[in-house]
Motif scaffolding. Structure first.
Motif, mmCIF file in Angstrom:
data_model
loop_
_atom_site.group_PDB
_atom_site.id
_atom_site.type_symbol
_atom_site.label_atom_id
_atom_site.label_comp_id
_atom_site.label_asym_id
_atom_site.label_seq_id
_atom_site.Cartn_x
_atom_site.Cartn_y
_atom_site.Cartn_z
ATOM 1 N N ARG A 64 32.038 41.209 48.118
ATOM 2 C CA ARG A 64 31.586 40.275 49.478
ATOM 3 C C ARG A 64 31.284 41.477 50.902
ATOM 4 O O ARG A 64 31.536 42.492 50.727
ATOM 5 N N ARG A 65 30.189 41.612 50.918
ATOM 6 C CA ARG A 65 29.276 41.863 52.269
ATOM 7 C C ARG A 65 30.444 40.473 53.828
ATOM 8 O O ARG A 65 28.701 40.347 53.470
ATOM 9 N N GLY A 66 30.392 41.779 54.721
ATOM 10 C CA GLY A 66 30.418 40.451 56.053
ATOM 11 C C GLY A 66 30.969 39.369 55.265
ATOM 12 O O GLY A 66 32.505 39.119 54.798
ATOM 13 N N ARG A 67 30.312 38.203 56.130
ATOM 14 C CA ARG A 67 31.438 36.871 55.682
ATOM 15 C C ARG A 67 30.424 36.671 54.357
ATOM 16 O O ARG A 67 31.414 35.403 53.586
ATOM 17 N N LYS A 68 29.707 36.558 53.138
ATOM 18 C CA LYS A 68 29.329 36.222 52.045
ATOM 19 C C LYS A 68 29.616 36.628 50.977
ATOM 20 O O LYS A 68 29.849 38.322 51.409
ATOM 21 N N LEU A 69 29.288 36.436 49.941
ATOM 22 C CA LEU A 69 29.573 37.223 48.461
ATOM 23 C C LEU A 69 27.911 37.482 48.151
ATOM 24 O O LEU A 69 27.193 36.537 48.562
ATOM 25 N N GLY B 47 40.435 40.226 48.765
ATOM 26 C CA GLY B 47 39.015 40.883 48.437
ATOM 27 C C GLY B 47 38.041 39.796 48.948
ATOM 28 O O GLY B 47 37.185 40.009 50.030
ATOM 29 N N TYR B 48 37.910 38.308 48.524
ATOM 30 C CA TYR B 48 36.543 37.492 48.866
ATOM 31 C C TYR B 48 36.756 36.508 49.821
ATOM 32 O O TYR B 48 35.928 36.117 50.484
ATOM 33 N N HIS B 49 37.926 36.775 50.602
ATOM 34 C CA HIS B 49 38.402 35.658 51.410
ATOM 35 C C HIS B 49 38.830 34.371 50.542
ATOM 36 O O HIS B 49 37.917 33.908 51.835
ATOM 37 N N VAL B 50 38.553 33.899 49.942
ATOM 38 C CA VAL B 50 38.924 32.616 49.377
ATOM 39 C C VAL B 50 39.657 32.561 48.411
ATOM 40 O O VAL B 50 40.899 33.176 47.744
ATOM 41 N N TYR B 103 58.536 41.892 44.362
ATOM 42 C CA TYR B 103 58.072 40.951 45.160
ATOM 43 C C TYR B 103 56.693 41.268 46.825
ATOM 44 O O TYR B 103 55.797 41.136 47.395
ATOM 45 N N LEU B 104 58.085 42.748 46.519
ATOM 46 C CA LEU B 104 57.287 44.133 47.573
ATOM 47 C C LEU B 104 55.414 43.851 47.192
ATOM 48 O O LEU B 104 54.335 43.710 47.731
ATOM 49 N N VAL B 105 55.149 44.097 45.864
ATOM 50 C CA VAL B 105 54.029 44.860 45.584
ATOM 51 C C VAL B 105 53.873 43.318 45.238
ATOM 52 O O VAL B 105 52.272 43.845 45.434
ATOM 53 N N LEU B 106 53.754 42.476 44.532
ATOM 54 C CA LEU B 106 52.915 40.649 44.796
ATOM 55 C C LEU B 106 51.537 40.759 46.372
ATOM 56 O O LEU B 106 50.891 40.988 46.460
ATOM 57 N N LEU B 107 53.035 41.365 47.159
ATOM 58 C CA LEU B 107 53.398 40.545 48.896
ATOM 59 C C LEU B 107 51.282 41.457 49.474
ATOM 60 O O LEU B 107 50.470 41.539 49.877
ATOM 61 N N LEU B 108 51.604 43.105 49.029
ATOM 62 C CA LEU B 108 51.260 44.191 49.874
ATOM 63 C C LEU B 108 49.865 44.539 48.544
ATOM 64 O O LEU B 108 48.794 44.175 49.273
ATOM 65 N N LEU B 109 49.961 44.945 47.575
ATOM 66 C CA LEU B 109 49.382 44.915 46.856
ATOM 67 C C LEU B 109 48.262 44.285 45.944
ATOM 68 O O LEU B 109 47.477 44.802 45.571
ATOM 69 N N VAL B 110 48.515 42.898 46.166
ATOM 70 C CA VAL B 110 47.938 42.082 45.364
ATOM 71 C C VAL B 110 46.503 41.141 46.295
ATOM 72 O O VAL B 110 45.973 40.612 46.462
ATOM 73 N N PHE B 115 43.114 41.842 50.544
ATOM 74 C CA PHE B 115 42.437 40.613 51.896
ATOM 75 C C PHE B 115 41.589 41.826 53.282
ATOM 76 O O PHE B 115 40.456 41.638 53.526
ATOM 77 N N ALA B 116 42.484 42.602 53.533
ATOM 78 C CA ALA B 116 41.926 42.987 54.577
ATOM 79 C C ALA B 116 40.534 44.857 54.282
ATOM 80 O O ALA B 116 40.127 45.387 54.606
ATOM 81 N N CYS B 117 41.241 45.587 53.076
ATOM 82 C CA CYS B 117 40.573 46.070 52.524
ATOM 83 C C CYS B 117 39.561 45.980 52.004
ATOM 84 O O CYS B 117 39.246 47.089 51.280
ATOM 85 N N GLY B 118 39.054 44.963 51.575
ATOM 86 C CA GLY B 118 38.489 44.433 50.153
ATOM 87 C C GLY B 118 38.790 45.125 48.847
ATOM 88 O O GLY B 118 39.587 45.644 48.387
ATOM 89 N N GLU B 119 38.413 43.685 47.700
ATOM 90 C CA GLU B 119 38.245 43.548 46.297
ATOM 91 C C GLU B 119 38.514 45.369 45.764
ATOM 92 O O GLU B 119 39.151 45.544 45.012
ATOM 93 N N GLN B 120 37.818 45.809 46.208
ATOM 94 C CA GLN B 120 37.502 47.061 45.682
ATOM 95 C C GLN B 120 38.424 48.462 45.804
ATOM 96 O O GLN B 120 38.160 49.666 46.343
#
Lengths: 86, 248
Positions: A64-69, B47-50, B103-110, B115-120
């Motif tokens: 993901r970069r910006g709002r796109k995949l 990470g994809y926000h999907v 539950y904390l591990v699931l919420l924070l690390l998964v 979500f905040a820092c990206g999938e990588q």
């Protein structure tokens, strides 16, 4: 007596939610852009299913970069099974 | 059954089933892995926000049908823990509150951090996953040589060593305290279709089931209340309580 009835209803609701999620997941598609083509001012994307996105997630085939995949590999070429990304 | 599932889960010579999130701790990055790891998929989707419709749908459906049955019968990391706990030596029980860490591990690390820092991100569960260390990191080190070991690899292997040591001393310690798949399936134990059947009517309170329970989950408490022993978030539905019951 009341607790098993509540459990039964919760089971039915959770099972229905699961089926609805599976139906939505079965129909949903996502736009995945080719990373390389943007250098030439072209925007090329592929529509992939949720099922394909799950497979891509197993070897970081999408990022993901910006709002796109964006795709991390050439989707126009036929591919074999993916091996370990590390 | 656990040995059989270990072989089946890591025998992907045939068609690709990596769209299917099998709710057990087995890294999908392993070349032999047949199915997708739900945690790896959730980390990436966060990470994809999907929203992972298919993955959550499969997890929820299997969860409402079987609860944590797959933890007790199919999970290869559960099998490893069971084998390690058979090593003779002093054993101890973890405090009850440690069961909430998962539950904390699931919420924070998964969910939240990817979500905040990206999938990588280096702070997702996948980066510390002991199953991934066993299935991917160690074979990778063997094949490429240990000359280029990164700090993240050292951290991952250290966590694996700590988890293995802990599970040798305390039964199913990882399942009880850290496993995010267990955290997802645990609430579904209360409503799952699958029930461990014990003779609740003529229980003699011999507590043999409590001694046999690998997660020290006191099944006798629920049996005495007329409930199925697996109606508890900590139960891995191994059926050991049913096997040892003299009234069964």
């Amino acid at each position: 007596m009341r607790k098993p009835v509540v459990q039964k209803w919760l089971f039915i609701v959770a099972a229905l939610v699961a089926v609805v999620l599976l139906l939505i997941g079965g129909r949903r598609t996502y736009k995945v852009y080719d990373a390389d083509t943007e250098d030439f001012g072209l925007v090329v994307f592929h529509r992939i299913s949720d099922r394909q996105l799950v497979i891509d997630a197993t070897f970081s085939g999408v990022t993901r970069r910006g709002r796109k995949l964006y795709s991390t590999y050439d989707r126009t070429e036929a591919r074999a099974k993916r091996t370990c990304p590390t | 059954m656990q040995f059989f599932s270990l072989l089946v889960l890591h025998s992907s010579w045939g068609p690709e089933f990596k769209w299917f999130c099998n709710p057990v701790l087995s890294c999908h990055s392993c070349a032999l892995s047949w199915f997708a790891c739900p945690i790896g998929v959730l980390v990436h989707y966060s990470g994809y926000h999907v929203f992972p419709f298919l993955a959550v749908g499969i997890l929820l459906l299997l969860g409402v049908l079987f609860g944590r049955l797959l933890c007790g019968w199919v999970c290869p990391f559960g099998l490893l823990q069971d084998l390690l706990y058979k090593i003779p030596g002093s054993k101890f029980s973890l405090p009850h509150w440690t069961g909430r860490i998962k539950y904390l591990v699931l919420l924070l690390l998964v969910i939240i951090v990817p979500f905040a820092c990206g999938e990588q991100t280096a702070y997702s569960f996948c980066r510390i996953c002991p199953a991934a260390a066993l299935q991917v990191t160690i074979p990778g080190l063997v094949s490429t040589g240990a000359g280029q070991v990164q700090a993240s690899t050292v951290v991952k292997l250290s966590i694996l060593a700590a988890v293995l040591l802990l599970t040798a001393l305390s039964s199913r310690a990882f399942c009880k305290t850290m496993c995010p798949i267990g955290a997802m399936l645990a609430p579904l134990n209360f409503i799952s279709l699958w029930r461990v059947r014990t003779p609740t009517g003529n229980c003699t309170s011999c507590k043999l089931c409590d001694d046999a329970c690998p997660t020290e989950n006191s099944p006798s408490l629920r049996i005495s209340r007329g409930q199925a022993p697996n109606r508890s978030p900590g139960c891995v539905v191994c059926h050991d309580c049913q096997s040892v019951c003299p009234k069964t």
